[in-house]
Structures are given as C-alpha cells and as structure tokens.
Write a protein that holds these residues in place. Sequence first.
Motif, PDB file in Angstrom:
ATOM      1  N   GLU A  99      12.313   5.189  -0.248  1.00 14.22           N
ATOM      2  CA  GLU A  99      11.568   6.386   0.160  1.00 14.22           C
ATOM      3  C   GLU A  99      11.966   6.853   1.556  1.00 14.22           C
ATOM      4  O   GLU A  99      12.078   8.052   1.797  1.00 14.22           O
ATOM      5  CB  GLU A  99      10.059   6.146   0.089  1.00 14.22           C
ATOM      6  N   PHE A 100      12.182   5.904   2.481  1.00 12.53           N
ATOM      7  CA  PHE A 100      12.613   6.295   3.825  1.00 12.53           C
ATOM      8  C   PHE A 100      14.000   6.908   3.787  1.00 12.53           C
ATOM      9  O   PHE A 100      14.307   7.807   4.569  1.00 12.53           O
ATOM     10  CB  PHE A 100      12.549   5.117   4.794  1.00 12.53           C
ATOM     11  N   LEU A 120       0.833  -1.201   0.000  1.00 12.14           N
ATOM     12  CA  LEU A 120       0.000   0.000   0.000  1.00 12.14           C
ATOM     13  C   LEU A 120       0.867   1.251   0.000  1.00 12.14           C
ATOM     14  O   LEU A 120       0.565   2.228  -0.680  1.00 12.14           O
ATOM     15  CB  LEU A 120      -0.949   0.003   1.207  1.00 12.14           C
ATOM     16  N   PHE A 121       1.967   1.218   0.712  1.00 12.77           N
ATOM     17  CA  PHE A 121       2.894   2.346   0.769  1.00 12.77           C
ATOM     18  C   PHE A 121       3.376   2.717  -0.632  1.00 12.77           C
ATOM     19  O   PHE A 121       3.445   3.899  -0.971  1.00 12.77           O
ATOM     20  CB  PHE A 121       4.095   1.996   1.659  1.00 12.77           C
ATOM     21  N   VAL A 122       3.719   1.737  -1.461  1.00 15.51           N
ATOM     22  CA  VAL A 122       4.267   2.023  -2.793  1.00 15.51           C
ATOM     23  C   VAL A 122       3.181   2.244  -3.844  1.00 15.51           C
ATOM     24  O   VAL A 122       3.489   2.581  -4.978  1.00 15.51           O
ATOM     25  CB  VAL A 122       5.262   0.939  -3.262  1.00 15.51           C
ATOM     26  N   VAL A 126      -0.816   4.467   6.064  1.00 18.35           N
ATOM     27  CA  VAL A 126      -0.929   3.074   5.589  1.00 18.35           C
ATOM     28  C   VAL A 126      -1.415   2.166   6.720  1.00 18.35           C
ATOM     29  O   VAL A 126      -2.348   1.379   6.546  1.00 18.35           O
ATOM     30  CB  VAL A 126       0.427   2.577   5.029  1.00 18.35           C
ATOM     31  N   HIS A 127      -0.800   2.279   7.889  1.00 19.01           N
ATOM     32  CA  HIS A 127      -1.197   1.414   9.012  1.00 19.01           C
ATOM     33  C   HIS A 127      -2.632   1.699   9.458  1.00 19.01           C
ATOM     34  O   HIS A 127      -3.370   0.764   9.791  1.00 19.01           O
ATOM     35  CB  HIS A 127      -0.208   1.545  10.168  1.00 19.01           C
ATOM     36  N   ALA A 146       7.876   9.866   4.287  1.00 20.44           N
ATOM     37  CA  ALA A 146       7.661   8.425   4.405  1.00 20.44           C
ATOM     38  C   ALA A 146       7.036   8.050   5.748  1.00 20.44           C
ATOM     39  O   ALA A 146       6.177   7.170   5.800  1.00 20.44           O
ATOM     40  CB  ALA A 146       8.988   7.685   4.209  1.00 20.44           C
ATOM     41  N   VAL A 147       7.429   8.708   6.807  1.00 21.79           N
ATOM     42  CA  VAL A 147       6.864   8.417   8.127  1.00 21.79           C
ATOM     43  C   VAL A 147       5.377   8.743   8.142  1.00 21.79           C
ATOM     44  O   VAL A 147       4.565   7.945   8.629  1.00 21.79           O
ATOM     45  CB  VAL A 147       7.618   9.193   9.234  1.00 21.79           C
TER      46      VAL A 147
END
Length: 84
Positions: A52-53, A13-15, A67-68, A60-61
């Motif tokens: 990304e991080f 989901l992040f990407v 996302v979570h 990213a954070v």
Amino acid sequence: MISIVKDLAAEALFVSHLQPSECPTRQAVEQAVTAMILLHGSDGCAAEVATEFGDHPEVAVRRMSWVHAELTGVIAPRRATALH
C-alpha cells in the motif's frame, strides 16, 4: 518487546477493513487486529502495508496516522489501568 507488539498491531489494523469514518470501538479494533494477524500472519500484514505504501503512499500515510491514534486509545488505557 512492547514496540514489536505495537508494530504488529499497527500493521494488522492497517490492513483491516475498519475505516476511520466508522469510529470503531475499542473492541472492534482489538477484534480486527486479531483477525488480521490470524488471517495474514505477521509477515503477511507487513507485506500488505509495504504494498500500500508503494502503490498509494499519500493514502497510506493518512491511514497509518489514524492507525497509530486508534492504537494509542486502545493500548494506553490498558497500560494505565494495569499500573494502578
């Protein structure tokens, strides 16, 4: 096992191209996760998250927090339904 699946879903989901401003539906989140896993594989998703991080940690954070929160809304209801 569940934490491994949740971690993979989070990376996928992040990407994805979904954005918090879109207020995606549960179905959109599930489709995005599936599409990214099929496109990048588990290692590819993890590598993109790491990039990304490294490149944009402040963004990213915030994205990973979103996302979570999204995945909690997708995974928790299904688990609760399965218990009844």
